[in-house]
Enzyme design. Structure first.
Site, PDB file in Angstrom:
ATOM      1  N   GLU A 179       0.767  -1.190  -0.156  1.00  0.00           N
ATOM      2  CA  GLU A 179      -0.398   0.046   0.390  1.00  0.00           C
ATOM      3  C   GLU A 179       0.868   1.065  -0.082  1.00  0.00           C
ATOM      4  O   GLU A 179       0.678   2.197   0.845  1.00  0.00           O
ATOM      5  CB  GLU A 179      -0.654   0.044   1.461  1.00  0.00           C
ATOM      6  CG  GLU A 179      -2.270  -1.308   1.434  1.00  0.00           C
ATOM      7  CD  GLU A 179      -3.175  -0.734   2.007  1.00  0.00           C
ATOM      8  OE1 GLU A 179      -3.173  -0.351   3.158  1.00  0.00           O
ATOM      9  OE2 GLU A 179      -4.380  -1.520   1.829  1.00  0.00           O
ATOM     10  N   GLU A 377      -5.842  -8.007  -0.917  1.00  0.00           N
ATOM     11  CA  GLU A 377      -6.320  -8.270  -0.190  1.00  0.00           C
ATOM     12  C   GLU A 377      -7.941  -7.523  -0.716  1.00  0.00           C
ATOM     13  O   GLU A 377      -8.407  -6.856  -1.390  1.00  0.00           O
ATOM     14  CB  GLU A 377      -5.638  -6.544   0.495  1.00  0.00           C
ATOM     15  CG  GLU A 377      -4.550  -7.009   1.230  1.00  0.00           C
ATOM     16  CD  GLU A 377      -3.932  -6.305   2.650  1.00  0.00           C
ATOM     17  OE1 GLU A 377      -4.779  -5.609   3.034  1.00  0.00           O
ATOM     18  OE2 GLU A 377      -2.437  -5.873   2.737  1.00  0.00           O
TER      19      GLU A 377
HETATM   20  C1  BG6 Z   1      -4.158  -3.107   4.695  1.00  0.00           C
HETATM   21  C2  BG6 Z   1      -2.990  -3.882   5.080  1.00  0.00           C
HETATM   22  O1  BG6 Z   1      -4.554  -1.395   4.788  1.00  0.00           O
HETATM   23  O2  BG6 Z   1      -6.056  -2.992   5.512  1.00  0.00           O
HETATM   24  C3  BG6 Z   1      -3.412  -4.366   6.084  1.00  0.00           C
HETATM   25  O3  BG6 Z   1      -2.763  -3.715   4.285  1.00  0.00           O
HETATM   26  C4  BG6 Z   1      -3.983  -4.343   7.327  1.00  0.00           C
HETATM   27  O4  BG6 Z   1      -1.421  -4.390   6.756  1.00  0.00           O
HETATM   28  C5  BG6 Z   1      -5.899  -3.713   6.306  1.00  0.00           C
HETATM   29  O5  BG6 Z   1      -4.371  -4.775   8.157  1.00  0.00           O
HETATM   30  C6  BG6 Z   1      -7.164  -3.887   6.954  1.00  0.00           C
HETATM   31  O6  BG6 Z   1      -6.942  -3.116   8.147  1.00  0.00           O
HETATM   32  P1  BG6 Z   1      -6.963  -3.244   9.335  1.00  0.00           P
HETATM   33  O7  BG6 Z   1      -6.418  -1.562  10.057  1.00  0.00           O
HETATM   34  O8  BG6 Z   1      -8.619  -3.471   9.930  1.00  0.00           O
HETATM   35  O9  BG6 Z   1      -6.174  -4.249  10.048  1.00  0.00           O
END
Ligand code: BG6
Length: 479
Positions: A179, A377
């Protein structure tokens, strides 16, 4: 059950985590301190505080994660049971170079990932590896100011080269910086720290510093791409962008124009990494603001020669902007934008849920960057309730994932986008990156642990585990 589309043969069905959120074992095998190891727990609306060392009496959830370091064999067995053919994780930089600037890597750290990758291959699971996922060695921040310094470019490329040499027979798919574009707003303290290792002085212009650091990361990434290809031309080395498409609130031309500028601002990172050059508008923007980014002709040549092989991206939500006469220059500041989309619901953490936005994003990126893509993701952070019999009925997560997958499948089947794989966040419950909470859960596999790190660490299958198993078995048709 929703009827989806069969995905292409060899489509990668995976799940994702990051080392610092899952592994724990923060002092095992000679590991050094990363920036995640001194980041305290926060919660929804309460930012995590970064300490400059581990302090007594504070809670640092990344010290334990979900103890993947000691549980990975059991976890991988469960991933295999779901039928996963891919698994995305990161290599903790501080296991390989504990301080980041050593001459020689740490053999115990290298061995850990030899074993982890071997375990994945035992089940024909393809590893997909991020080199830097919010876990820079703390020493590089303190000694050099992170990517505020070219010294750290050398440290990163050395780390990348060590990993490519050691693992190129085991790992084909790599991404350089997680990211990388999630530092375009000033939210104290960590977006700049997590991404670039920057801690700003009170007189620093955060935006100029951000552009400078991001530039050095582009150089580092492009160098890594070239080093990796020289070691093994078969390696696929991608960038990794947080993609949340921005829509105009109305058809008012000013809203549309502002939206386009906001998209340019958030996604110029992809332009540089996929196309190998900075867009013209950005050079004008820097000139207008009086910024000196320090770009050399040699840097430009490196960036041009080291473009990403594919675009890895995360997708969780979309955003909306509305033009205001207070901002006639239409400069975008994500932190100040709280425009709500009246057409989409929000999660308990306020994230706007928009499956159609995923299809839109895939098409947007395909048209702009002309690269294969990978969803690395996508997921739903939610409170899960464990029933008396130990089951977790996470139908909200199934719905979120099914709705998003259907849109991704349409993008492939109907729009012809080149999508390599799908790795939902997260393969297993892990510690949240933004809040440090355990109770914000994303996994198919429940882990018995709380926000303070108490629990049995026992793993159990949620309803979504069985749902995903059936999705994979049908190659995407049974959602
Ligand atoms: C992304 C990241 O921003 O979102 C992850 O690459 C992160 O590391 C994921 O865990 C979800 O965000 P969060 O803050 O809910 O864990």
């Amino acid at each position: 059950m929703t009827k989806g589309y069969k995905m292409p043969k060899d489509f990668l069905w995976g799940g994702a985590i990051a080392a610092h959120q899952a592994e724990g074992g923060w002092q095992e095998g000679g590991k050094g301190l990363s920036i995640a190891d001194t980041m305290r727990a926060g919660e929804n609306g309460v930012p995590r505080i970064e300490d400059d060392k581990v302090l007594d009496g504070q809670i640092y959830p990344n010290h334990w994660g979900v103890e993947f370091y000691s549980h990975y064999k059991e976890d991988i067995k469960l991933f295999a049971e779901m039928g996963m053919t891919a698994f995305r994780t990161s290599i903790a930089w501080t296991r390989i170079y504990p301080n980041g600037d050593e001459a020689v890597p740490n053999e115990a750290g290298l061995k850990f990932y030899d074993d982890l990758f071997a375990e994945l291959h035992k089940y024909n699971i393809e590893p997909i590896v991020t080199l830097s996922h919010f876990e820079m060695p703390l020493h590089l921040v303190k000694a050099y100011g992170g990517f505020g310094s070219r010294k750290v470019v050398d440290c990163f490329t050395k780390f990348a080269e060590t990993c490519f040499r050691r693992y190129h027979n085991q790992v084909k798919y790599w991404m350089t910086f997680n990211e990388i574009n999630n530092q375009t707003s000033w939210r104290d303290p960590h977006p700049l720290l997590q991404n670039s290792g920057l801690i700003l002085g009170k007189d620093d212009n955060w935006e100029e510093k951000m552009f400078q650091a991001a530039h050095l990361e582009f150089v580092a990434s492009a160098q890594a791409v070239q080093i990796g290809h020289a070691i093994d031309p078969g390696l696929q080395i991608g960038d990794m962008i947080a993609f949340n498409p921005i829509y105009p609130l109305t058809a008012r031309p000013e809203d549309v124009m502002y939206c386009q500028r906001a998209m340019n601002y958030r996604y110029y990172f992809g332009d540089v990494m996929a196309l190998g050059e900075y867009p013209a508008w950005l050079k004008k923007y820097w000139a207008k603001k009086g910024y000196d980014i320090g770009i050399t002709p040699a840097d430009e040549a490196i960036i041009k020669a080291g473009t990403a092989d594919f675009v890895g991206f995360s997708y969780y939500n979309s955003a909306v902007v509305k033009y205001s006469d207070d901002n006639p220059d239409m400069d975008f500041d994500e932190a100040k934008n709280d425009t709500k989309n009246p057409y989409v619901p929000r999660s308990d953490w306020g994230w706007q849920i928009d499956p159609v936005g995923l299809r839109y994003s895939l098409n947007w990126m395909a048209a702009r960057w002309h690269k294969p893509m990978m969803i690395v993701e996508n997921g739903f952070g939610a409170f899960d309730k464990v029933e008396a019999d130990g089951s977790v009925h996470d139908d909200y997560r199934i719905k979120y994932l099914a709705d998003h997958l259907l849109q991704a499948e349409k993008a492939v089947a109907e729009d012809g986008v080149d999508l390599l794989g799908y790795c939902p966040w997260s393969a297993i419950d892990i510690v949240s990156a933004s809040t440090g909470e355990m109770k914000k859960r994303y996994g198919f596999i429940y882990v018995d642990a709380d926000d303070q790190g108490h629990g049995s660490w026992k793993r159990s299958r949620k309803d979504s585990f069985n749902w995903y198993k059936q999705v994979i078995a049908s190659n995407g048709e049974d959602l």
